[in-house]
Write an enzyme that holds these catalytic residues in place. Structure first.
Site, mmCIF file in Angstrom:
data_model
loop_
_atom_site.group_PDB
_atom_site.id
_atom_site.type_symbol
_atom_site.label_atom_id
_atom_site.label_comp_id
_atom_site.label_asym_id
_atom_site.label_seq_id
_atom_site.Cartn_x
_atom_site.Cartn_y
_atom_site.Cartn_z
ATOM 1 N N SER A 61 37.576 -14.069 -6.981
ATOM 2 C CA SER A 61 37.265 -14.386 -5.061
ATOM 3 C C SER A 61 36.235 -15.771 -5.521
ATOM 4 O O SER A 61 36.966 -16.581 -4.254
ATOM 5 C CB SER A 61 36.182 -13.324 -4.786
ATOM 6 N N LYS A 64 38.237 -18.603 -3.721
ATOM 7 C CA LYS A 64 38.851 -18.626 -2.465
ATOM 8 C C LYS A 64 37.913 -20.203 -1.880
ATOM 9 O O LYS A 64 38.309 -20.495 -0.320
ATOM 10 C CB LYS A 64 38.155 -17.386 -1.104
ATOM 11 N N TYR A 189 48.267 -17.266 -4.418
ATOM 12 C CA TYR A 189 46.974 -16.648 -4.618
ATOM 13 C C TYR A 189 47.223 -15.194 -5.864
ATOM 14 O O TYR A 189 46.207 -15.764 -6.184
ATOM 15 C CB TYR A 189 46.975 -15.890 -3.574
ATOM 16 N N TYR A 241 30.867 -10.369 -0.239
ATOM 17 C CA TYR A 241 31.038 -8.928 0.503
ATOM 18 C C TYR A 241 30.315 -8.374 1.298
ATOM 19 O O TYR A 241 29.304 -9.201 1.224
ATOM 20 C CB TYR A 241 31.895 -7.531 -0.871
ATOM 21 N N VAL A 259 35.421 -10.383 -8.768
ATOM 22 C CA VAL A 259 35.491 -9.300 -9.800
ATOM 23 C C VAL A 259 35.623 -9.555 -11.287
ATOM 24 O O VAL A 259 35.587 -8.394 -11.612
ATOM 25 C CB VAL A 259 37.126 -7.826 -8.989
#
Length: 306
Positions: A61, A64, A189, A241, A259
């Site tokens: 992540s 991103k 992605y 998160y 993660v």
């Protein structure tokens, strides 16, 4: 002078308090007994390192952030945030419930999975089939890591188990939220999440954001200072998160987790920080990594709220 090696040894045992990610099979095989850190000092351009700072791991992540920066670079910040919002969600990072319940027109932020897929689709809308190669090239540049690469095993593991992400993408497609082709956007992605970085790579990325969007090693601007502030603000409010609010209080430095066990932090005008430790808590954040980051922030007095 901060003693990074001592802080690594202090926090290494924290790996017993969590588990490596298992919902992506390739990540379940990672050795849990690892902790590494790299610290880019903007004052002198030096990088301090300790532990497994050069071990490669899946960016997941944290990618991103890179894709958001590229979308901003290609489309401009105003256009990007016409298609994704800028607020927290009370649901899991891979949930669609907030969009359904609130009947929102766009994903709530670029760091939940729906928002990240939508952001990737923005890049796809401009680049088409070559979107991932552009993301990979951009990642190598802003991480100052020419050896950053796509791990095929992790990519295929991501793609094989990514049905929830597919459901998010096709839900958004049905609501006209995807700017780029949905199949290409999903594949891009999965690939961007499977790029292999190091703590050193992430310290460089953090340093770009900490330096207001300018690469400190060659003084070339990537995004404007205003755009860098926007990305750091999102990292502070949504980067960890559902624990983002808690750690804005406990740590107080803009941070994004993945993660794969990575943490990337940007202490404005001071440091870029990269950390790797693959054992995660229930929210998906690195257990030992967050404890180490907390110690570094306290030792160097980096909390932006102090």
């Amino acid at each position: 002078m901060i003693q990074l090696e001592q802080l690594v040894q202090k926090n290494l045992a924290k790996e017993k308090e969590g588990k490596v990610a298992s919902y992506i099979p390739a990540l379940a095989e990672v050795n849990p007994k690892q902790l590494g850190v790299a610290l880019y000092d903007l004052d002198d351009g030096e990088i301090g390192e300790a532990g497994q700072s050069e071990v490669r791991f899946a960016i997941e992540s944290i990618s991103k952030v890179i894709t958001l920066m590229l979308a901003i670079k290609k489309m401009g910040i105003q256009e990007v945030f016409k298609h994704v919002e800028f607020r927290q969600t009370g649901f899991a990072f891979n949930s669609i419930l907030n969009m359904e319940i609130e009947k929102v027109k766009y994903p709530l932020n670029p760091f939940i999975n729906a928002g990240a897929i939508a952001t990737t689709s923005m890049v796809v809308s401009k680049t088409g089939e070559g979107a991932f190669e552009e993301i990979l090239s951009f990642a190598r540049d802003i991480c100052n890591d020419p050896n950053l690469y796509l791990d095929q095993i992790i990519y295929h593991s991501e793609r094989r188990t990514g049905n929830l992400d597919r459901s998010l993408a096709y839900y958004m497609e049905s609501k006209n939220m995807m700017l780029g082709d949905v199949v290409t956007s999903l594949d891009t992605y999965f690939k961007q999440c499977s790029m292999m970085v190091t703590a050193h790579s992430l310290a460089n990325l953090g340093a770009v954001l900490a330096n207001g969007g300018v690469k400190p090693w060659d003084n070339k601007r990537i995004i404007s200072d205003e755009e860098a502030r926007c990305v750091k603000s999102l990292m502070m409010t949504t980067g960890l998160y559902n624990q983002s609010g808690t750690y804005s209080r406990l740590i107080g430095v803009p941070t994004k987790s993945g993660v794969g066990g990575g943490l990337m932090s940007a202490a404005p005008h001071k440091y870029g920080i990269g950390i790797f430790s693959p054992v995660l808590d229930k929210a998906g954040n690195s257990v030992a990594g967050l404890e180490l980051l907390k110690d570094i922030v306290e030792d160097l007095e980096l909390d932006i709220f102090d």
